[in-house]
Design an enzyme around this catalytic site. Structure first.
Site, PDB file in Angstrom:
ATOM      1  N   SER A 197      25.990  19.824  66.964  1.00 47.00           N
ATOM      2  CA  SER A 197      25.957  18.806  67.993  1.00 47.00           C
ATOM      3  C   SER A 197      27.372  18.411  68.381  1.00 47.00           C
ATOM      4  O   SER A 197      28.177  18.019  67.519  1.00 47.00           O
ATOM      5  CB  SER A 197      25.211  17.579  67.461  1.00 47.00           C
ATOM      6  N   ILE A 215      34.057  16.627  59.876  1.00 45.65           N
ATOM      7  CA  ILE A 215      34.849  15.730  59.028  1.00 45.65           C
ATOM      8  C   ILE A 215      36.333  15.788  59.440  1.00 45.65           C
ATOM      9  O   ILE A 215      37.055  14.803  59.336  1.00 45.65           O
ATOM     10  CB  ILE A 215      34.643  16.068  57.521  1.00 45.65           C
ATOM     11  N   VAL A 260      38.986  16.974  58.205  1.00 48.64           N
ATOM     12  CA  VAL A 260      40.037  17.161  57.201  1.00 48.64           C
ATOM     13  C   VAL A 260      39.610  18.365  56.356  1.00 48.64           C
ATOM     14  O   VAL A 260      38.579  18.964  56.627  1.00 48.64           O
ATOM     15  CB  VAL A 260      40.236  15.911  56.315  1.00 48.64           C
ATOM     16  N   ALA A 308      43.720  22.286  52.749  1.00 44.22           N
ATOM     17  CA  ALA A 308      44.446  22.995  51.693  1.00 44.22           C
ATOM     18  C   ALA A 308      43.457  23.874  50.931  1.00 44.22           C
ATOM     19  O   ALA A 308      42.343  23.449  50.627  1.00 44.22           O
ATOM     20  CB  ALA A 308      45.093  21.998  50.745  1.00 44.22           C
ATOM     21  N   LYS A 353      50.792  28.573  50.967  1.00 42.82           N
ATOM     22  CA  LYS A 353      50.752  27.621  49.851  1.00 42.82           C
ATOM     23  C   LYS A 353      50.876  28.381  48.531  1.00 42.82           C
ATOM     24  O   LYS A 353      50.123  29.318  48.285  1.00 42.82           O
ATOM     25  CB  LYS A 353      49.423  26.854  49.925  1.00 42.82           C
ATOM     26  N   VAL A 385      20.022  17.668  66.137  1.00 46.67           N
ATOM     27  CA  VAL A 385      18.742  17.783  65.441  1.00 46.67           C
ATOM     28  C   VAL A 385      18.181  16.370  65.280  1.00 46.67           C
ATOM     29  O   VAL A 385      18.796  15.513  64.652  1.00 46.67           O
ATOM     30  CB  VAL A 385      18.911  18.464  64.061  1.00 46.67           C
ATOM     31  N   THR A 395      39.391  22.255  46.235  1.00 49.35           N
ATOM     32  CA  THR A 395      38.285  23.109  45.793  1.00 49.35           C
ATOM     33  C   THR A 395      37.052  23.115  46.703  1.00 49.35           C
ATOM     34  O   THR A 395      36.157  23.941  46.501  1.00 49.35           O
ATOM     35  CB  THR A 395      37.841  22.694  44.371  1.00 49.35           C
ATOM     36  N   ILE A 427      36.448  23.795  50.014  1.00 50.20           N
ATOM     37  CA  ILE A 427      36.229  24.968  50.864  1.00 50.20           C
ATOM     38  C   ILE A 427      35.925  26.164  49.958  1.00 50.20           C
ATOM     39  O   ILE A 427      35.083  27.008  50.270  1.00 50.20           O
ATOM     40  CB  ILE A 427      37.445  25.209  51.788  1.00 50.20           C
TER      41      ILE A 427
HETATM   42  C1  LIG Z   1      39.124  13.187  52.615  1.00 45.01           C
HETATM   43  C2  LIG Z   1      38.770  14.628  52.464  1.00 45.01           C
HETATM   44  C3  LIG Z   1      39.778  15.569  52.256  1.00 45.01           C
HETATM   45  C4  LIG Z   1      39.450  16.908  52.073  1.00 45.01           C
HETATM   46  N1  LIG Z   1      40.430  17.827  51.816  1.00 45.01           N
HETATM   47  C5  LIG Z   1      40.098  19.088  51.491  1.00 45.01           C
HETATM   48  C6  LIG Z   1      41.072  20.058  51.142  1.00 45.01           C
HETATM   49  O1  LIG Z   1      42.275  19.806  51.169  1.00 45.01           O
HETATM   50  N2  LIG Z   1      40.654  21.279  50.789  1.00 45.01           N
HETATM   51  C7  LIG Z   1      39.330  21.624  50.770  1.00 45.01           C
HETATM   52  O2  LIG Z   1      39.004  22.741  50.380  1.00 45.01           O
HETATM   53  N3  LIG Z   1      38.399  20.755  51.168  1.00 45.01           N
HETATM   54  C8  LIG Z   1      38.740  19.507  51.510  1.00 45.01           C
HETATM   55  N4  LIG Z   1      37.783  18.626  51.904  1.00 45.01           N
HETATM   56  C9  LIG Z   1      36.405  19.076  52.058  1.00 45.01           C
HETATM   57  C10 LIG Z   1      36.253  19.825  53.375  1.00 45.01           C
HETATM   58  O3  LIG Z   1      36.680  19.044  54.449  1.00 45.01           O
HETATM   59  C11 LIG Z   1      34.786  20.196  53.577  1.00 45.01           C
HETATM   60  O4  LIG Z   1      34.309  20.806  52.415  1.00 45.01           O
HETATM   61  C12 LIG Z   1      34.641  21.167  54.692  1.00 45.01           C
HETATM   62  O5  LIG Z   1      35.294  20.716  55.816  1.00 45.01           O
HETATM   63  C13 LIG Z   1      33.201  21.410  54.996  1.00 45.01           C
HETATM   64  O6  LIG Z   1      32.647  20.343  55.716  1.00 45.01           O
HETATM   65  P1  LIG Z   1      31.230  20.567  56.327  1.00 45.01           P
HETATM   66  O7  LIG Z   1      31.282  21.697  57.282  1.00 45.01           O
HETATM   67  O8  LIG Z   1      30.288  20.628  55.201  1.00 45.01           O
HETATM   68  O9  LIG Z   1      30.894  19.197  57.093  1.00 45.01           O
HETATM   69  P2  LIG Z   1      31.366  18.617  58.500  1.00 45.01           P
HETATM   70  O10 LIG Z   1      32.746  19.009  58.855  1.00 45.01           O
HETATM   71  O11 LIG Z   1      31.076  17.139  58.421  1.00 45.01           O
HETATM   72  O12 LIG Z   1      30.401  19.265  59.575  1.00 45.01           O
HETATM   73  C14 LIG Z   1      29.079  18.830  59.749  1.00 45.01           C
HETATM   74  C15 LIG Z   1      28.484  19.488  60.980  1.00 45.01           C
HETATM   75  O13 LIG Z   1      27.125  19.140  61.052  1.00 45.01           O
HETATM   76  C16 LIG Z   1      26.804  18.804  62.389  1.00 45.01           C
HETATM   77  N5  LIG Z   1      25.683  17.874  62.375  1.00 45.01           N
HETATM   78  C17 LIG Z   1      25.506  16.772  61.590  1.00 45.01           C
HETATM   79  N6  LIG Z   1      24.333  16.156  61.933  1.00 45.01           N
HETATM   80  C18 LIG Z   1      23.776  16.898  62.922  1.00 45.01           C
HETATM   81  C19 LIG Z   1      22.600  16.779  63.693  1.00 45.01           C
HETATM   82  N7  LIG Z   1      21.750  15.763  63.536  1.00 45.01           N
HETATM   83  N8  LIG Z   1      22.360  17.705  64.617  1.00 45.01           N
HETATM   84  C20 LIG Z   1      23.193  18.739  64.826  1.00 45.01           C
HETATM   85  N9  LIG Z   1      24.330  18.911  64.131  1.00 45.01           N
HETATM   86  C21 LIG Z   1      24.620  17.986  63.201  1.00 45.01           C
HETATM   87  C22 LIG Z   1      28.066  18.186  62.946  1.00 45.01           C
HETATM   88  O14 LIG Z   1      28.097  18.233  64.359  1.00 45.01           O
HETATM   89  C23 LIG Z   1      29.115  19.094  62.311  1.00 45.01           C
HETATM   90  O15 LIG Z   1      29.260  20.229  63.116  1.00 45.01           O
HETATM   91  C24 LIG Z   1      38.101  17.297  52.141  1.00 45.01           C
HETATM   92  C25 LIG Z   1      37.107  16.368  52.423  1.00 45.01           C
HETATM   93  C26 LIG Z   1      37.433  15.041  52.574  1.00 45.01           C
HETATM   94  C27 LIG Z   1      36.337  14.045  52.828  1.00 45.01           C
END
Ligand SMILES: Cc1cc2nc3c(=O)[nH]c(=O)nc-3n(C[C@H](O)[C@H](O)[C@H](O)COP(=O)(O)OP(=O)(O)OC[C@H]3O[C@@H](n4cnc5c(N)ncnc54)[C@H](O)[C@@H]3O)c2cc1C
Length: 500
Positions: free
Chosen positions: A40, A46, A48, A51, A79, A186, A343, A345
């Site tokens: 969406s 998120i 961030v 690394a 890195k 969704v 860790t 990613i």
């Molecule tokens: C403060 C912080 C620092 C971090 N630093 C690191 C780091 O240095 N190294 C590392 O390896 N990891 C790090 N991480 C973790 C890393 O950011 C995540 O593991 C990674 O970005 C994966 O995120 P994600 O794709 O699971 O979620 P998100 O990036 O949140 O993506 C979620 C997706 O779901 C979609 N979505 C949600 N609800 C709906 C809906 N109802 N309908 C349709 N789509 C929807 C959104 O549009 C989005 O596209 C960090 C996390 C945080 C919180």
């Protein structure tokens, strides 16, 4: 499902969703599996997560991703490790380097010989023997250079990158492999006999599939919202529950390392990219307000802030069942531990790799496969958790947050690791454990973990000879360092490579 997996629906287009999309598109698309990703535009990622650790290079190689193209597209940098600043006490620091440290001495592992010599005052700090640690501190970087047995030939490295750009980069790769992107929110998840039958989008359309990957981030829309897979809370081990993040102007001479700087109620990260620096402050809201944490973050910036600081709230722990029915959670939907050792990613990557080995061979997934996956992922999370807790437990800082961490009970697995280390400096890596003996050695000695005596196997070699061998290793590292250009030069080279 019969034979070939018919259709996979990935919900969420953050780092996790697009990593999954490239992997499934490339590896299963040719076999006829339809891969659809729903995301969406109204719900931000998120944003961030910048690394990484070295296994990401294996993941990219598996997906045919070109390193230069990836680094150019994501504003990425190299890195060589993480520098922990002030984690034992203010003013002290150490590097947890990637790669190998030293070589066996007289058939005995380097770690044992070094520990004995160090106790006898006949060795330098561990970092002196690591090319990666020395290069990182000196602002140098090179990819491995084939050079016999030299440490230059086996440089361990990973990347920093812009998370938003990474998702865009992966999307292009995934679409090239035939992945279909559906934009839409969704609104409802339809359950079926296998677990999930379909997701319903705000425009009224319905997307059905055989297998669903929940990559919806902290929302965990499918795995928790629809399937109630449960949450295992770890806030008693890792109580930080907030981060505030802000980008700042790029460093002119970026170090090839992530900085983790201890603060009174948590720690700050500093991640150099080509076009900006990523900064954040992870903290415990019981010990520090969001305003105070933001002020600490802004006071520590080296360059001008490029956006308003953004607070992110999180819970530490994991889904009790990562895989339930025909749905597997990846990324933040699967769980979260603070980014102290970069860790998260990696956990997406390892979740995908395990999943690709355990795909249902037709019909609903066998319960034995589901149980195995859940056990494997739980084990990965647990061992990383123990490693993170070690950083907090072993500290000599005086602030209430840190005293509390030093005094708090620790997980049994970590208690055993520390007891083994205390008794002669032994480190044993568990099966499939992400962090190896070198990583544990770097962090345990960096954090001044208590150790008594040494491994008697070392005593066959007189200490004076061991000291000479250590000095030789240190000289080889010093010489190797002179062959590594400044990190900034290695990054500038990326543009030149494109022109070749
Ligand atoms: C403060 C912080 C620092 C971090 N630093 C690191 C780091 O240095 N190294 C590392 O390896 N990891 C790090 N991480 C973790 C890393 O950011 C995540 O593991 C990674 O970005 C994966 O995120 P994600 O794709 O699971 O979620 P998100 O990036 O949140 O993506 C979620 C997706 O779901 C979609 N979505 C949600 N609800 C709906 C809906 N109802 N309908 C349709 N789509 C929807 C959104 O549009 C989005 O596209 C960090 C996390 C945080 C919180």
């Amino acid at each position: 499902m019969t034979g070939t997996l018919g259709s996979v629906v990935i919900v969420g287009g953050g780092t996790a969703g697009w990593m999954a999309a490239v992997a499934f598109g490339r590896l299963l698309g040719p076999a006829g599996t339809r891969v659809t990703l729903v995301e969406s535009d109204d719900i931000a990622t998120i944003g961030v997560g910048e690394a990484t650790i070295p296994p990401i290079r294996t993941f990219h190689a598996m997906l045919g991703i070109d390193e230069d193209a990836f680094l150019r597209a994501t504003g990425g940098s190299y890195k060589l490790g993480i520098r922990f600043e002030g984690w034992t006490r203010p003013g002290e620091s150490y590097v947890h380097p990637f790669g190998q440290i030293g070589t066996d001495i007289a058939g005995v592992p380097f770690a044992a010989q070094w520990l004995r010599a160090r106790q006898a005052g006949a060795a330098d700090a561990l970092g002196a023997y690591s090319l990666e640690a020395r290069a990182a501190q000196a602002g140098r970087f090179s990819r491995p250079i084939a050079n016999g047995d030299s440490p230059l030939s086996r440089i361990g490295y990973a990347y920093h990158f812009d998370a938003g750009r990474y998702a865009v980069f992966l999307r292009a790769q995934a679409e090239a492999h035939g992945v279909i992107r559906r934009e839409g929110r969704v609104d409802r998840v339809e359950r079926g006999p296998a677990g999930i039958a379909a997701v319903h989008l705000a425009d009224g359309s319905r997307v059905e599939g055989d297998l669903f990957l929940d990559c919806t981030g902290f929302r965990a829309l499918l795995i928790e919202g629809a399937l109630q897979a449960g949450w295992t809370d770890w806030s008693q081990w890792l109580p930080c529950d907030r981060a505030v993040a802000v980008p700042s102007a790029a460093d002119a001479a970026p170090l090839a390392l992530t900085r983790a700087i201890a603060e009174p109620a948590g720690w700050r990260w500093r991640i150099p990219l080509q076009h900006r620096t990523g900064n954040g402050h992870v903290f415990s809201s019981r010990h520090c307000s969001e305003d105070e944490a933001t002020a600490t973050l802004l006071a520590g910036l080296h360059g001008e802030a490029l956006a308003d600081p953004r607070v992110i709230r999180f819970a530490t722990g994991h889904r009790t069942r990562f895989w339930s029915g025909n749905c597997i959670a990846l990324g933040l939907a699967a769980g979260f531990m603070e980014p102290l050792e970069s860790t998260s990613i990696h956990l997406v990557q390892s979740g995908l790799q395990h999943l690709l080995r355990m795909l249902p061979a037709g019909g609903p997934p066998a319960q034995a496969i589901v149980d195995r996956y859940n056990r494997t992922m739980t084990g990965e999370f647990v061992r990383i958790r123990d490693f993170l807790v070690a950083h907090y437990h072993l500290n000599a800082r005086t602030e209430p947050f840190w005293r509390e961490r030093a005094a708090a009970p620790i997980p049994d697995g970590l208690a055993e690791k520390l007891a083994l280390f205390r008794a002669g400096g032994r480190i044993f890596r568990e099966t499939d454990e992400l962090f190896n003996e070198v990583s544990w050695l770097a962090v345990l000695t960096g954090q001044d973990a208590p150790v008594t005596g040494h491994d008697p196997i070392c005593d066959a070699l007189p200490i004076a000879i061991a000291a000479k061998r250590l000095a030789q290793i240190e000289r080889v590292v010093s010489t190797s360092l002179t062959h590594m250009p400044p990190h900034a030069t290695a990054l500038a080279q990326l543009a030149t490579n494109r022109m070749l």
